[in-house]
Design a protein around this motif. Structure first.
Motif, PDB file in Angstrom:
ATOM      1  N   VAL A   1      39.868  46.102  49.717  1.00  0.00           N
ATOM      2  CA  VAL A   1      40.429  45.125  48.417  1.00  0.00           C
ATOM      3  C   VAL A   1      39.292  44.795  47.413  1.00  0.00           C
ATOM      4  O   VAL A   1      39.425  44.734  46.284  1.00  0.00           O
ATOM      5  CB  VAL A   1      41.123  43.835  49.169  1.00  0.00           C
ATOM      6  CG1 VAL A   1      41.703  42.938  48.062  1.00  0.00           C
ATOM      7  CG2 VAL A   1      42.298  44.383  49.908  1.00  0.00           C
ATOM      8  N   GLU A   2      38.223  44.309  48.281  1.00  0.00           N
ATOM      9  CA  GLU A   2      37.069  43.777  47.539  1.00  0.00           C
ATOM     10  C   GLU A   2      36.552  44.892  46.412  1.00  0.00           C
ATOM     11  O   GLU A   2      36.003  44.701  45.116  1.00  0.00           O
ATOM     12  CB  GLU A   2      35.925  43.312  48.379  1.00  0.00           C
ATOM     13  CG  GLU A   2      36.248  41.993  48.886  1.00  0.00           C
ATOM     14  CD  GLU A   2      35.112  41.728  49.910  1.00  0.00           C
ATOM     15  OE1 GLU A   2      34.295  42.509  50.099  1.00  0.00           O
ATOM     16  OE2 GLU A   2      35.282  40.474  50.467  1.00  0.00           O
ATOM     17  N   ALA A   3      36.411  46.186  46.984  1.00  0.00           N
ATOM     18  CA  ALA A   3      35.968  47.250  46.203  1.00  0.00           C
ATOM     19  C   ALA A   3      37.034  47.566  44.971  1.00  0.00           C
ATOM     20  O   ALA A   3      36.505  47.966  43.832  1.00  0.00           O
ATOM     21  CB  ALA A   3      35.722  48.529  47.060  1.00  0.00           C
ATOM     22  N   VAL A   4      38.165  47.409  45.340  1.00  0.00           N
ATOM     23  CA  VAL A   4      39.253  47.834  44.154  1.00  0.00           C
ATOM     24  C   VAL A   4      39.313  46.745  43.141  1.00  0.00           C
ATOM     25  O   VAL A   4      38.990  47.008  42.016  1.00  0.00           O
ATOM     26  CB  VAL A   4      40.738  47.720  44.624  1.00  0.00           C
ATOM     27  CG1 VAL A   4      41.608  47.834  43.545  1.00  0.00           C
ATOM     28  CG2 VAL A   4      40.768  49.170  45.723  1.00  0.00           C
TER      29      VAL A   4
ATOM     30  N   TRP B   1      46.509  42.511  38.375  1.00  0.00           N
ATOM     31  CA  TRP B   1      46.204  43.179  39.713  1.00  0.00           C
ATOM     32  C   TRP B   1      44.760  42.640  40.113  1.00  0.00           C
ATOM     33  O   TRP B   1      44.608  41.999  41.163  1.00  0.00           O
ATOM     34  CB  TRP B   1      45.940  44.699  39.589  1.00  0.00           C
ATOM     35  CG  TRP B   1      47.405  45.309  39.679  1.00  0.00           C
ATOM     36  CD1 TRP B   1      48.120  45.807  38.631  1.00  0.00           C
ATOM     37  CD2 TRP B   1      47.957  45.670  40.962  1.00  0.00           C
ATOM     38  NE1 TRP B   1      49.274  46.679  39.088  1.00  0.00           N
ATOM     39  CE2 TRP B   1      49.288  46.545  40.578  1.00  0.00           C
ATOM     40  CE3 TRP B   1      47.672  45.440  42.385  1.00  0.00           C
ATOM     41  CZ2 TRP B   1      50.185  46.621  41.703  1.00  0.00           C
ATOM     42  CZ3 TRP B   1      48.482  45.829  43.295  1.00  0.00           C
ATOM     43  CH2 TRP B   1      49.631  46.505  42.912  1.00  0.00           C
ATOM     44  N   LEU B   2      44.048  42.435  39.059  1.00  0.00           N
ATOM     45  CA  LEU B   2      42.518  41.645  39.562  1.00  0.00           C
ATOM     46  C   LEU B   2      43.055  40.317  40.065  1.00  0.00           C
ATOM     47  O   LEU B   2      42.442  39.796  41.035  1.00  0.00           O
ATOM     48  CB  LEU B   2      41.535  41.733  38.320  1.00  0.00           C
ATOM     49  CG  LEU B   2      40.390  40.898  38.367  1.00  0.00           C
ATOM     50  CD1 LEU B   2      39.364  41.526  39.416  1.00  0.00           C
ATOM     51  CD2 LEU B   2      39.767  40.614  37.051  1.00  0.00           C
ATOM     52  N   ALA B   3      43.818  39.601  39.157  1.00  0.00           N
ATOM     53  CA  ALA B   3      44.243  38.304  39.505  1.00  0.00           C
ATOM     54  C   ALA B   3      44.877  38.137  40.821  1.00  0.00           C
ATOM     55  O   ALA B   3      44.455  37.177  41.611  1.00  0.00           O
ATOM     56  CB  ALA B   3      45.053  37.545  38.594  1.00  0.00           C
TER      57      ALA B   3
ATOM     58  N   GLU C   1      32.459  38.241  43.980  1.00  0.00           N
ATOM     59  CA  GLU C   1      32.506  36.657  43.635  1.00  0.00           C
ATOM     60  C   GLU C   1      33.548  36.402  42.483  1.00  0.00           C
ATOM     61  O   GLU C   1      34.159  35.533  42.380  1.00  0.00           O
ATOM     62  CB  GLU C   1      30.948  35.892  43.598  1.00  0.00           C
ATOM     63  CG  GLU C   1      30.382  36.150  44.904  1.00  0.00           C
ATOM     64  CD  GLU C   1      28.718  35.628  44.589  1.00  0.00           C
ATOM     65  OE1 GLU C   1      28.527  35.214  43.585  1.00  0.00           O
ATOM     66  OE2 GLU C   1      27.959  35.632  45.276  1.00  0.00           O
ATOM     67  N   THR C   2      33.033  37.030  41.255  1.00  0.00           N
ATOM     68  CA  THR C   2      33.944  36.718  40.069  1.00  0.00           C
ATOM     69  C   THR C   2      35.299  37.197  40.424  1.00  0.00           C
ATOM     70  O   THR C   2      36.236  36.269  39.900  1.00  0.00           O
ATOM     71  CB  THR C   2      33.310  37.692  38.996  1.00  0.00           C
ATOM     72  OG1 THR C   2      31.827  37.382  38.669  1.00  0.00           O
ATOM     73  CG2 THR C   2      34.017  37.293  37.648  1.00  0.00           C
ATOM     74  N   ALA C   3      35.762  38.082  41.038  1.00  0.00           N
ATOM     75  CA  ALA C   3      37.263  38.476  41.428  1.00  0.00           C
ATOM     76  C   ALA C   3      37.859  37.245  42.274  1.00  0.00           C
ATOM     77  O   ALA C   3      38.784  36.841  41.631  1.00  0.00           O
ATOM     78  CB  ALA C   3      37.090  39.901  41.970  1.00  0.00           C
TER      79      ALA C   3
END
Length: 624
Positions: free
Chosen positions: A32-35, A74-76, A473-475
Motif C-alpha cells: 500500500v505504501e509503495a502504491v 486514491w492517494l488521500a 510520510e507525505t502520503a
C-alpha cells in the motif's frame, strides 16, 4: 499533558504534529505504501507536464486534470489508511492523559471501537456511491467516474480492517466487550428517542454537532472521526437524509483540485528539512544580525518568516530553526522557557506567509482568491513579526553580550551565497501565485522540482531511501489531513442544511455594533476552535457559515480571512489546550509547565497585532 499518536516527521506539514518520531508502517502495509508513493510521484509528474505543456508549448492537455483528480482521491484514501496503521491521525489527548492508566486504556479502546463503527456504517454507502458514479462519464477520458469513486470504499475498507486489527491487538478483551456493549446501548437509546429528537429542530445541533463531537474529542478519538461520528449520529437520528449523501459531501470536501497542492507542499517541507535549505537561511541571518542585542531572537523570528515561505508547515519551521539557534541563545543567557515561547508564537506569526496550507484550504473552502490571500499574508505576518520583535527587544535588555562580535563581511557574504538559492524560493512562490502567473498547485510542483534540483547541486542532495521515506510520510500525513477536511465538510453541510447559517445572519445583522461586534465574536470563536481543533478542520467547519455573514456586513473576504487565521493561530499556541503549544515544547525540549508561565506576554503581543489587523482593513487589502 501531551499529545500522542500524532503525525510525525520534523519536516512534514502538521508534519507531523511536530517533532514526534516517525512510526514506520506494518510490514504487510508495504505494498500500500509503495502504491501511495507511486501515486504521489505520478501526480507531481502529471502536474509538471501540464505546466510545461501550458506555459512552454501553449498546448493545454485537458486529460491531465482528470487523471490527477483520480490519483489524488486514491492517494488521500490510501494515505488515510496508512495513517491508521501508523497511529498518525490527529487527535487531542490532553484530557485523556489526565485519567488513571486503567481508565485511559478503556477510553482508548472505546475510541477504537467508535472508529470501527463509523467505518463499518460508511462502507456500504461508499460502495453504493461508487456504483452510482459508474453512470457518470468523465469529460476528457470518457471513462466511468467509478474509477475515481472506488477509492472511497477501498480506503474505508482498509481503515476498517486496520482499526479492527488495532482493536484486537494490545487491548484487554474485557475493555473491548464493555465498549461494544456500551455503544450498542447508546445506539439503541438514540433509535428509540429519535422521533422525539426530530421535534427539537435546531436544538439537535448542540446535542450532536457540539456535544457528541466535543465528547469524542475529549475521549481522544481522532478529529476526523469525531466529525464523522457526530454528523452520522445527527443525520441518522434526526433526519431522513440517506448516509450516502454524507459520502458525497466527504468526496467533495477532500478532492478539490486546489487541494492537490497540500501533499506537494507537505513533501516540499520534507525536502527543506532533508537538504538543509532552511539551515542555510538560519545561518545567513545569524551572521547578519547575531551581534546585536536581541539579535538571536530577531534571527529566530526572521528564520521562521522565511522558512515558512518554503515549507508551508509550522512543524517544519520550528523543527528547522530551533536546533540551529537554541544552543547559542542559551549561551547568551536566554532561558529555555522564553526561547520556546518565542518559537511557538513565532510559528503562529509565520502561518500566513505563503505557501500556507491553511490559506490554501481556506481559499478552497470559502471561495476566496488564493492569490489575494498569499499577497496579504506577507503583510499580516510582517505586522505580527514587528510586535513580537519589539517584545523580544524589551526582554533582551539583560542579555549577555560579552565576547559577541559582528561577523566579518566575508562570512556574511559566504553564508548569503549558500543561502541565496533557498532565499529565492519563498519569493518565487509568492510572486507566481500572487501575480496570477500560476496556480498554487502548479507553483507547488515547480517548487518541489526546484528544491530537489538545488538540494542536489548546492546542499548535497537526498539519498534515494530517504526520498522514498519522505513520499510515504507525505502520503500518510496528507491522508490524515484530507480525511479531516472530508468529514468536516460533511459536518459543515449538515449545519448549513438546518438553516442555522441563515438564522445567524439575521441575528448578527440586528446585533449592536455591526461589523465590529461580529469581528469580535469571530475572534473569540476561532481562537477557541484553534485551541481544540487546529486550523484546518476549524476552517472547513466554520467557513461556510461565517464567511456569508461577513460578506453580508460588507467585510472584505481577504481581511476577514487574515483575522480568523491569526485568531486560530493564537488559539493553537495558547495553553493549556492549544495543540501547537505542546508541539513547540516538544521541539524545544522544555517542560510545558515552565513554558506556560512564560508564553503569555508573547500571546499578548500577538493579540495586539490581531486587534490592529482587525481594526485596520487596509493592512490586509492595501496590496490587492
Amino acid at each position: 499533558m501531551s499529545l500522542v499518536n500524532e503525525p510525525a516527521g520534523d519536516a512534514a506539514l502538521l508534519a507531523g504534529l511536530e517533532g514526534a518520531s516517525v512510526q514506520p508502517g506494518s510490514r504487510w502495509m508495504r505494498p500500500v505504501e509503495a502504491v501511495a508513493a507511486a501515486l504521489l510521484v505520478g501526480i507531481i509528474g502529471l502536474l509538471l507536464a501540464g505546466v510545461v505543456s501550458r506555459y512552454v508549448f501553449s498546448v493545454p492537455v485537458i486529460w491531465i486534470d482528470e487523471v490527477a483528480s483520480i490519483s489524488f482521491l486514491w492517494l488521500a484514501m490510501l494515505g488515510a489508511g496508512m495513517a491508521v496503521d501508523r497511529s498518525e491521525h490527529l487527535r487531542l489527548t490532553v484530557f485523556l492523559n489526565l485519567l488513571a492508566p486503567e481508565r485511559r486504556q478503556f477510553v482508548a479502546t472505546l475510541g477504537l471501537v467508535l472508529m470501527a463503527l463509523f467505518l463499518a456504517v460508511m462502507l456500504r454507502p461508499a460502495i453504493d456511491y461508487a456504483s452510482e458514479e459508474s453512470y457518470v462519464t468523465s469529460a476528457a477520458l470518457n471513462i466511468p467516474m467509478s474509477w475515481r469513486a472506488s477509492a472511497l470504499p477501498a480506503g474505508i475498507a482498509l481503515m476498517l480492517l486496520l482499526a479492527l486489527v488495532n482493536a484486537f491487538r494490545g487491548v484487554k478483551l474485557a475493555h473491548l466487550l464493555v465498549s461494544v456493549a456500551l455503544i450498542a446501548v447508546v445506539a439503541a437509546i438514540l433509535w428509540q428517542v429519535g422521533p422525539g429528537l426530530r421535534t427539537l429542530g435546531n436544538w439537535n445541533i448542540p446535542i450532536f454537532l457540539v456535544g457528541f463531537v466535543g465528547l469524542f474529542l475529549v475521549m481522544g478519538v481522532p478529529i476526523a472521526f469525531c466529525f464523522g461520528l457526530g454528523t452520522l449520529a445527527f443525520l441518522a437520528t434526526t433526519t431522513s437524509v440517506p448516509v450516502m449523501v454524507m459520502i458525497g459531501r466527504m468526496d467533495e470536501g477532500m478532492s478539490s483540485l486546489i487541494l492537490l497542492s497540500v501533499p506537494i507542499f507537505v513533501l516540499l517541507g520534507c525536502v527543506l528539512d532533508a537538504t538543509g535549505m532552511g539551515k542555510a537561511i538560519v545561518e545567513f541571518l545569524a551572521s547578519l544580525l547575531g551581534h546585536v542585542r536581541a539579535g538571536m531572537s530577531y534571527v529566530l523570528l526572521g528564520s521562521l518568516f522565511l522558512v515558512s515561505g518554503i515549507s508551508g508547515s509550522k512543524v517544519s519551521d520550528m523543527a528547522t530553526v530551533a536546533p540551529a539557534l537554541f544552543p547559542e541563545m542559551k549561551r547568551r543567557g536566554h532561558k529555555p522557557k522564553e526561547m520556546t515561547a518565542l518559537l511557538a508564537t513565532g510559528a503562529a506569526m509565520a502561518d500566513t506567509v505563503p505557501p500556507s496550507i491553511v490559506l490554501i484550504v481556506l481559499g478552497s473552502t470559502a471561495g476566496v482568491s488564493i492569490a489575494g490571500l498569499f499577497t496579504s499574508g506577507f503583510v499580516i505576518a510582517s505586522v505580527l513579526l514587528v510586535v513580537l520583535a519589539l517584545l523580544a527587544r524589551w526582554k533582551a535588555r539583560a542579555e549577555v553580550m560579552d565576547g559577541i562580535r559582528r561577523a566579518p563581511m566575508k562570512t556574511v557574504g559566504k553564508t548569503l551565497l549558500v543561502a541565496a538559492p533557498a532565499l529565492v524560493l519563498p519569493f518565487l512562490i509568492r510572486s507566481a501565485v500572487g501575480g496570477g502567473v500560476a496556480t498554487a498547485t502548479e507553483v507547488s510542483t515547480i517548487a518541489v522540482i526546484y528544491a530537489m534540483a538545488i538540494g542536489a547541486v548546492v546542499y548535497g542532495g537526498i539519498r534515494l531511501p530517504r526520498i522514498y521515506t519522505m513520499l510515504t510520510e507525505t502520503a500518510a500525513l496528507s491522508g490524515a489531513i484530507l480525511l479531516i477536511l472530508g468529514t468536516a465538510s460533511a459536518m459543515a453541510w449538515a449545519l448549513t442544511q438546518t438553516g442555522f447559517a441563515g438564522k445567524l445572519v439575521g441575528l448578527v445583522q440586528v446585533m449592536p455594533g455591526g461589523w465590529i461586534s461580529f469581528m469580535g465574536v469571530s475572534i473569540v470563536i476561532f481562537m477557541v476552535l484553534g485551541c481544540v481543533l487546529e486550523g484546518l478542520p476549524a476552517i472547513v467547519l466554520m467557513a461556510p457559515i461565517m464567511f456569508p455573514v461577513a460578506r453580508s456586513l460588507g467585510i472584505n473576504d481577504v481581511h476577514y480571512s487574515m483575522v480568523v487565521v491569526t485568531a486560530m493561530n493564537i488559539g493553537l499556541m495558547a495553553p493549556p489546550i492549544g495543540i501547537g503549544f505542546y508541539i513547540a515544547c516538544k521541539i524545544g525540549n522544555t517542560p510545558p509547565d515552565e513554558v506556560m508561565r512564560a508564553i503569555w506576554p508573547y500571546i499578548g503581543a500577538l493579540f495586539i497585532g490581531l486587534l490592529l489587523i482587525a481594526a485596520f482593513p487596509f493592512l490586509s487589502t492595501a496590496l490587492l
